[in-house]
Structures are given as structure tokens and as C-alpha cells.
Write an enzyme that holds these catalytic residues in place. Sequence first.
Site, PDB file in Angstrom:
ATOM      1  CE  LYS A 119      38.191  42.172  42.076  1.00 14.72           C
ATOM      2  NZ  LYS A 119      38.062  40.295  43.091  1.00 14.72           N
ATOM      3  CG  ASP A 173      33.988  34.762  45.091  1.00 11.53           C
ATOM      4  OD1 ASP A 173      33.651  35.633  44.626  1.00 11.53           O
ATOM      5  OD2 ASP A 173      34.824  34.282  45.397  1.00 11.53           O
ATOM      6  CD1 TRP A 200      40.001  34.986  42.881  1.00 10.60           C
ATOM      7  CD2 TRP A 200      40.659  35.452  44.852  1.00 10.60           C
ATOM      8  NE1 TRP A 200      40.828  35.516  43.623  1.00 10.60           N
ATOM      9  CE2 TRP A 200      41.005  36.424  44.615  1.00 10.60           C
ATOM     10  CE3 TRP A 200      40.040  35.890  46.385  1.00 10.60           C
ATOM     11  CZ2 TRP A 200      41.559  38.065  44.675  1.00 10.60           C
ATOM     12  CZ3 TRP A 200      40.789  37.192  46.738  1.00 10.60           C
ATOM     13  CH2 TRP A 200      41.424  37.617  46.107  1.00 10.60           C
TER      14      TRP A 200
HETATM   15  C1  LIG Z   1      39.017  40.551  43.533  1.00  9.72           C
HETATM   16  C2  LIG Z   1      37.816  38.651  44.632  1.00  9.72           C
HETATM   17  C3  LIG Z   1      37.870  38.830  45.902  1.00  9.72           C
HETATM   18  C4  LIG Z   1      37.940  39.476  46.820  1.00  9.72           C
HETATM   19  O1  LIG Z   1      37.822  40.601  46.991  1.00  9.72           O
HETATM   20  P1  LIG Z   1      38.202  41.665  48.338  1.00  9.72           P
HETATM   21  O2  LIG Z   1      37.119  42.680  47.603  1.00  9.72           O
HETATM   22  O3  LIG Z   1      39.724  42.074  48.116  1.00  9.72           O
HETATM   23  O4  LIG Z   1      37.752  40.891  49.260  1.00  9.72           O
HETATM   24  C5  LIG Z   1      37.472  37.353  46.232  1.00  9.72           C
HETATM   25  N1  LIG Z   1      37.301  36.900  45.034  1.00  9.72           N
HETATM   26  C6  LIG Z   1      37.144  36.708  43.769  1.00  9.72           C
HETATM   27  C7  LIG Z   1      37.032  35.734  42.620  1.00  9.72           C
HETATM   28  C8  LIG Z   1      37.466  37.821  43.604  1.00  9.72           C
HETATM   29  O5  LIG Z   1      38.068  38.194  42.211  1.00  9.72           O
END
Ligand SMILES: *Cc1c(COP(=O)(O)O)cnc(C)c1O
Length: 373
Positions: free
Chosen positions: A204, A180, A106
Site C-alpha cells: 500500500k 492492522d 478488514w
Molecule cells: C490490503 C490489506 C490487507 C490484506 O493484505 P494482503 O497482503 O492482501 O493479505 C489487510 N488489511 C488491510 C487494512 C489492508 O489494506
Amino acid sequence: MQAQLQQRPYNFSAGPAALPAEVLETAAAEMLDWHGSGMSVMEMSHRGKEFISIYEQAESDLRELLAVPKDFHILFMQGGGLAENAIVPLNLSRGGKVDFVVTGAWSQKSAGEAKRYADVHIAASNEASGFTALPEPSNWQLRRDAAYVHLCSNETIHGVEFHEIPDLKALGSDAPLVIDFSSQQLSRPLDWSRVGLAFGGAQKNIGPAGLTLVFVRNNLLGHALQACPSAFNYQTVAQAQSMFNTPPTYGIYMAGLVFQWLKRFSYRGRNALAAIEQRNIDKAELLYSTLDGSGMFINRVAHNARSRMNVPFFLRDERLNDAFLADARERRLLQLKGHKSVGGMRASIYNAMPLEGVQALVDLMRDFEARHG
Ligand SMILES: *Cc1c(COP(=O)(O)O)cnc(C)c1O
């Protein structure tokens, strides 16, 4: 209804992920008529008093749960984590230098996207370890004039988590830290004094896909590039209390139900976020100790970097993968297959996963090893 819900399978999806049954039950009961309004939440104006009350409650519950300081805005946006990979540099980079700490798929993706808007420098990377360890902060090559430093506090695919948010000041940097925390948010408290901006998709740990949360410190607003879309300009969104355009109303409502569930949550004498954190610790310990004690299963992440939320693991004999997944399905343990880039298995054990779900997985692993080991 209750009996039916208690028999739901345990769902280990990495995202969109399982939600608390209680929350889904409330949403189902309120689907056709929210609180006597005669409307589904999906059918309400985002500017009407009904939805405004849902939004305000959700915002204040989230602020309380995560102890978000007053000088942070909470923005309810769309676009997911991937859109934020562009929206953050559009708002914060001023077209200048940004530093990235790469600890998995990521953060690597975030750095790649930011290159389109800013001068990107990889200050540290654990790629050489196969993304199984955290690069030691004292070795990070931070640039003094970087507009911000980006890291991913929990790598959902590689199962690598920062258990302490690094203190950039102690590393000689005055740059704000961007995290993030898509797959970490609300699983534990966050030290806001070390963070300038945190973002994450809801799917998540918080609610359905389509809602993205952005927490941004006041003094970082107002520097967006000319090319930044208005709907993605943090200042514009903040000034409009996330109503510059139609926000993802149903996602906000569902997130609000999850916040209420978390506020009521208690576990081993603790309440709310402290309770969910303790249960997350207990779940992770149960799973990792089983993996470490096994001759058949293995997790390769360094102990101090092991994620509490996403646990990738492998069968030493990969030929048994399909048999393991078939047995899991038979025991109603769902979505354990690993990410295609990593292979093997992955158990995502977010807030909604009870200890009993992890126990059921551990029981399966022990039985499977006894039969095939
Ligand atoms: C799932 C995830 C994303 C991507 O998210 P989207 O909603 O699919 O754009 C980005 N960063 C992390 C750490 C993730 O777990």
C-alpha cells in the site's frame, strides 16, 4: 528517462499501489548490477554481505523514520495482512480471549480468521452505520482478561481511519493493542506507547507485494501456540533477524529505496515523515472539500473518521459511473473504480501520490459536474 517518467499517469490504486517514480528509476538503473557487485539484488544470497548491508540500512532507516522504540522488533515477513490475521492469534492469543473492534471489511475479516485460534469477542462495531463512523472508545465492551485487542487503524475499503490510536489503559484495559496498519503505515507518525504490535503488507505505502512488516514489542514474544509454523513464530523470526528462512529480498530492497526517498522528502518547510504527513493532510483536505462542495459527488464517512489514504466516493447518479471512469482514463487518472463490495469510486492517495495528482482528479470532478450536473 526523466521526461518519460514525468509523464507517468496518476495511479489511484488501493494496492498494490503507485511507487515514487524516483524509486522505480533507481531500481531500474540498479537492476542488472547492484553497486558494482555484478549481481541483481534478486540474485544475491540473503546471507551475503551485499544483501545484509541492504537489509540493515532498510531496518535502521525504517526505525528512524517511524521512531520505533528499542524494545520493538521489526520483522520482515511474508504472507501479507491476511496471513497476519492468523499469525497474530497463533503468537499472542495463548488460545484464550481476544477482543476485536470492527470498523470495516478488514477488521471484520481479521475477527473471522482469529476465531479459528481463539475465543473472539466483538467489543465494538460500526457495522450499523454501514462502516462510515468510528465506534466511540468509551463504549467499547473490553474484557479484562483478553490477551489482546485488535483494530484496523485505517480501513482501506471503507475509508475509515483512527486519527488517534485509542489509549486502552484509559479505557481500563491492560491488554496490548494490535493494529492492522497496512494502508496507514508511514503516512504519519505512530504513538508506540499505545501499541503492542502493528502489522501491514508493504504494497500500500512501502513497496511491492510480498513483504509484510511486523513491529512487535519484546515482551509479547515467546507465547506462540504449539501449532504455530516456525517460520511464522515471531520469536524465531526475531532471533534470526528476519533470516530464519529466505526473506522477500527484492521487496526489502525496494522498501529500502522508499525509506531513503522518504528521508530526503521535504515539503512546506518540513522533512521526512512530518513532510509526507503534511502533504497527505493537504491532499485529503483538497479532495474532501471538493466532495463536500459538490452536488454530484459524495463521501459518506463521518468527518472525524475520514481516511487520509483511501477516499471512497459516489456519483449521486450511478448511471454516470462509466462515463466518469472513461473520462478519468482519458486524463490518465488510473484505477479509480471503487471496491466491488462498496461500489462507486475510490481514490487511494498514498505517500507516492503528489498534490498535483489530487488536483488533476479534482479538476476532472469539477469539469465533469459542469458538463453533466
Ligand atoms: C490490503 C490489506 C490487507 C490484506 O493484505 P494482503 O497482503 O492482501 O493479505 C489487510 N488489511 C488491510 C487494512 C489492508 O489494506
